[in-house]
Every structure is written in structure tokens, then in C-alpha cells.
Design an enzyme around this catalytic site. Sequence first.
Site, mmCIF file in Angstrom:
data_model
loop_
_atom_site.group_PDB
_atom_site.id
_atom_site.type_symbol
_atom_site.label_atom_id
_atom_site.label_comp_id
_atom_site.label_asym_id
_atom_site.label_seq_id
_atom_site.Cartn_x
_atom_site.Cartn_y
_atom_site.Cartn_z
ATOM 1 N N CYS B 162 0.769 -1.205 0.215
ATOM 2 C CA CYS B 162 -0.038 0.110 0.103
ATOM 3 C C CYS B 162 0.883 1.291 -0.020
ATOM 4 O O CYS B 162 0.378 2.391 -0.002
ATOM 5 C CB CYS B 162 -0.972 -0.044 1.211
ATOM 6 S SG CYS B 162 -1.591 -1.611 1.531
ATOM 7 N N HIS B 294 -3.468 7.787 5.251
ATOM 8 C CA HIS B 294 -3.612 6.557 4.717
ATOM 9 C C HIS B 294 -5.007 5.886 5.113
ATOM 10 O O HIS B 294 -5.551 5.505 3.822
ATOM 11 C CB HIS B 294 -2.635 5.463 5.482
ATOM 12 C CG HIS B 294 -2.501 4.286 4.908
ATOM 13 N ND1 HIS B 294 -2.127 4.251 3.499
ATOM 14 C CD2 HIS B 294 -2.537 2.768 5.231
ATOM 15 C CE1 HIS B 294 -2.115 2.958 3.125
ATOM 16 N NE2 HIS B 294 -2.292 2.092 4.254
ATOM 17 N N GLU B 305 -2.952 5.426 13.074
ATOM 18 C CA GLU B 305 -2.743 6.464 12.627
ATOM 19 C C GLU B 305 -2.968 7.940 13.332
ATOM 20 O O GLU B 305 -2.140 8.839 13.193
ATOM 21 C CB GLU B 305 -3.308 6.582 11.095
ATOM 22 C CG GLU B 305 -2.828 7.772 10.265
ATOM 23 C CD GLU B 305 -3.207 7.674 8.770
ATOM 24 O OE1 GLU B 305 -3.990 6.922 8.505
ATOM 25 O OE2 GLU B 305 -2.770 8.416 8.123
ATOM 26 N N LYS B 326 -9.951 7.446 0.530
ATOM 27 C CA LYS B 326 -10.258 6.093 0.303
ATOM 28 C C LYS B 326 -11.771 5.854 0.143
ATOM 29 O O LYS B 326 -12.223 5.006 -0.178
ATOM 30 C CB LYS B 326 -9.370 5.167 1.201
ATOM 31 C CG LYS B 326 -8.143 5.043 0.701
ATOM 32 C CD LYS B 326 -7.289 4.049 1.661
ATOM 33 C CE LYS B 326 -5.813 3.857 1.212
ATOM 34 N NZ LYS B 326 -5.038 4.955 1.774
ATOM 35 N N HIS B 331 -9.532 1.793 -1.923
ATOM 36 C CA HIS B 331 -8.069 1.614 -1.718
ATOM 37 C C HIS B 331 -7.185 1.038 -2.875
ATOM 38 O O HIS B 331 -7.453 -0.091 -3.162
ATOM 39 C CB HIS B 331 -7.801 0.720 -0.262
ATOM 40 C CG HIS B 331 -6.261 0.610 0.120
ATOM 41 N ND1 HIS B 331 -5.486 0.678 -0.604
ATOM 42 C CD2 HIS B 331 -5.882 0.245 1.358
ATOM 43 C CE1 HIS B 331 -4.164 0.735 0.105
ATOM 44 N NE2 HIS B 331 -4.599 0.356 1.171
ATOM 45 N N PHE B 390 1.210 -2.806 4.685
ATOM 46 C CA PHE B 390 1.345 -4.259 5.032
ATOM 47 C C PHE B 390 2.961 -4.416 4.946
ATOM 48 O O PHE B 390 3.756 -4.224 4.211
ATOM 49 C CB PHE B 390 0.616 -5.235 4.251
ATOM 50 C CG PHE B 390 -0.987 -5.543 4.877
ATOM 51 C CD1 PHE B 390 -1.219 -4.621 5.895
ATOM 52 C CD2 PHE B 390 -1.459 -6.217 4.152
ATOM 53 C CE1 PHE B 390 -2.730 -4.961 6.095
ATOM 54 C CE2 PHE B 390 -2.843 -6.685 4.540
ATOM 55 C CZ PHE B 390 -3.180 -5.970 5.743
#
Lengths: 85, 403
Positions: B162, B294, B305, B326, B331, B390
Site C-alpha cells: 500500500c 492512509h 494513524e 479512500k 484503496h 502491510f
Amino acid sequence: MSIKDRVIAIIAEQAVLDPSDVSLDNTLDDLGIDSLGLVESIFAIEEEFDITVPFNANEPSESDFDISSVSTIIAGIERLVKDQS
Amino acid sequence: MKRVVITGAGTINALGATVPQTLEAMREGRCGISELEFRDVERLSIRIGGQVRNYDPETRFNRQQLAPFDRFTQFTMIAAREAIAQAGLSFSGELAARAGVILGNSGGGMTTLDENYRSVYEDGKNRVHPFVVPKLMNNAAASHLSMEFNLKGPSFTVSTACASSNHAMAQAFQMVHGGITPVMVTGGSESMLCFGGVKAWEGLRVMSRDACRPFSANRNGMVQGEGAAIFVFEEYQHARKRGAEILAEVAGFAMTSDASDIVMPSKQGAARAMLGALKDARVNRDEVGYINAHGTGTAANDKTESAAVADVFGAHSDRLMISSTKSMHAHLIGGTGAVELLACIMALRDGIIAPTIGYEEPDPECALDVVPNVAREARVDVALSNAFAFGGLNAVLALRRFG
């Protein structure tokens, strides 16, 4: 083997413990199973019993499936096996 | 060190087939997420996504071009044509020899992989099309882009899940900043919306069945999208001399690794990346007006976050705006940072902050101004774009308003 023993065997394998060391009132946290370990255990249970477990890691408490202890997991699996057979 | 500015932007994603269409959708808080449409979708339990609609590749490319283009390459080419046309650059001689392309991409040609596995495993065929490998390879998009525009400098693809696009754009920034080349084409692309692509994500049990609601207390997971965004990063004097329109300045970046868990995010890793980007860009934290989060809409990311932002910005975290687009375009995995950079450009250049739509219930663990549901007008001098992958690989870009 009963559903109970088969579920305990899966959880024990995930926790790298002997099944005799897993007790019904243990939480997954007690057994050192983290969120990824939980998702892996659920996958193994689904494969073992050929069922679908309704579980979303984002809202574990919202699911119909209660993961708060080994005994609630077993009760949930017994119900799903009965409903989905 | 050289100053780096953005002189071209292009995109295609669930919100629109161009940058103006996408920004209009972001201003209006429109949602691009809908029921997925592809073969075998009925065998999935997750059936929503940010799919590119009303798209006919035959109107964009001729048959010869299309043969080696997976969907992620098609999206890349469409976005690149828009970006390079806006920049008004053509690449020849010395410029062509130095300029290159760095793209972020995570899945490569997953649709090609899916279709051909189906063909050999399910349909039992023993012959595949000769272009399977050149179509599915992760660098196919970067390579085709270099060929179409005659970019002969450093070109490669970055794959950090990502954070792929942000890592790619940070690397392109550094090449221009360090004087290796006056121009780099950069951004990212992704197209994983096929049966195998969504099935794999389904297994992780972090996907939402109904909506992407970042920072909302009732959020229940991420939603996958597809598309691409491409930018032209140019050395400031080079752009100024030719009178190019400057969209924003890329001021700095930082990359960190959590070194802790393959899927769970770390507050420290995220905080170190944001702090590092501020330091690299030489900006004070109270100059930051907007963060494109994010903000995946998972329980874990959004609270981690938010806590990282609170740690980095202290009292200023109550004054800055942070939104997750998003919620609208979903995403885009490896391509997501690139599409999200468009929201940063809109904040800096147009003074419009894209909202976090689908926001229904405040979460005390995400107690920030997430610009809920409706876009807002505000003057912003510095914006950050966060990407936390990830594997614990983080990349944050810092952009500055130009002029």
C-alpha cells in the site's frame, strides 16, 4: 472426536500447546493467539468442518460469532455446524 | 540541492477518467464505490469496490497496443498521457537520455494472472497466449510508459504494498532533487479487481461488505479500488525557464520500517515517517494544514494513524485537517498514494480540502478534524500524504503550495 475436541486441537496447534494445556475458560489472549493467529484458526476451523464463520477482524464483537473464550468459540462452532449441515 | 515541482498530473480511477473529473468528485464528496462486476463475483462474500466504470479500452488503444497491456498498464498509459500533455514536455536528445519513470505497483498484471490460471487450471487448457509474461510482470507499465514517451533514463517499479506509489514518488523526487535528471515521470497503478484478487483479500477478513468509513466509530474495514495516477516531477528552474504551470512543490519525504509485524501497523513507525518528512522538507509542524491520511477504514489503521498524528503534531493536531479520500475512490493498494496526491494538490493549489465521506459516528480514538462528509475551503501551505503498508513499510511525502 467431538466438535469440542477438534476445535481445541486446532486452537492448541495455533498456540503451539498440547491440547491438554488448553482449558475452556482460556481467552485467545491467554493462549498467546494474536489477531492474525485468530484469523488463521478460523480458517482452519472452516476447513475442518466445511462451514463459513461470519467473522470480520474489524468488529470482532459485532459478529454473531463470540470469540471471548475457548468455550464460546466451541459453542459457536457447534451451532454453525448444526445450522449449516 | 534542486527544488522539485509538479508540472503535470493525470489519472483514471473510480471517481473519474481525468484529473478535473476526479477533483470535481472529491469536491462534491461523491462515492465511487459500487457493486463489483466481473466473472465469478457471486462466489465472493465481498462484492463492492471502487471499479473504473464506463471504460472501453478499445477507444483508448489500438489492437496492437492492447495485446501486451494488462488493465494496470492501460490505466498507467491513460494517466501518463494526461500528465505529460499537461506538462507540455516532449522527450528527445539530452532530456530523453536523462528522464525516466518510477512507478509504484503491488499486484502487477493480476487480471492476466487470474484469467490464465483459470484457463489452465479450471478449463484444462494447455496453451496460453505468448504475452502472458510481458503482460503480468510488475514493471510492464513502467516499461510501456518509457517506450511511448521515449524516456531513456533510470526507470523501475517499486513494490511495497500500500505504500508503493509513495515510495516510488519519493525516489523520483530524490532523483530530481539530487540533480540526476531534470524530469521524472512517477506515480502508481493497480488493478486487482478480479476474482482471485478480491478472494485473496477476503481471506484476511479485513474487508467491508458495505462501505469504507475511515475514522468513523462504525467503520468495518477497507474496500479495494483500481486505477492509476501519474505525475511529472520537474526541476524548478527547468520548469520556470519554459514557463510551465506549477501545480505544487514536492518539499521532502521520509521512509521508515516498523520492523515489527507483517500486518499490524505501528504508531512509532508512522510517527517517525511523518516527523522525518517534516525534517526533510524543513517545515515546522505548525505549518502543516492538511494530511491526506492512509485512512483505510480498518479498526487498526485508523486508530494507530490518529495516535501517530497526535504524537507528532501535539496541540497543532487539533488545528490541522486530515481526510481519507479512500472513502470515495477506495484503496488502490499500490496505486493509492498517487491518486491521493491529487487531493494534496487540490488542497494546496485550489484551497479545497477533500472530505472523508461515510463518516457517521465520532470515534474517541480518532479525535481529529477528519473533514467529515463535506469538502471545505481553506488556505493550506504544507500538506502531507501518508502511506503505511502491510509489512510495516511507511512512506510520507511533504508538499508545499507554490507561489
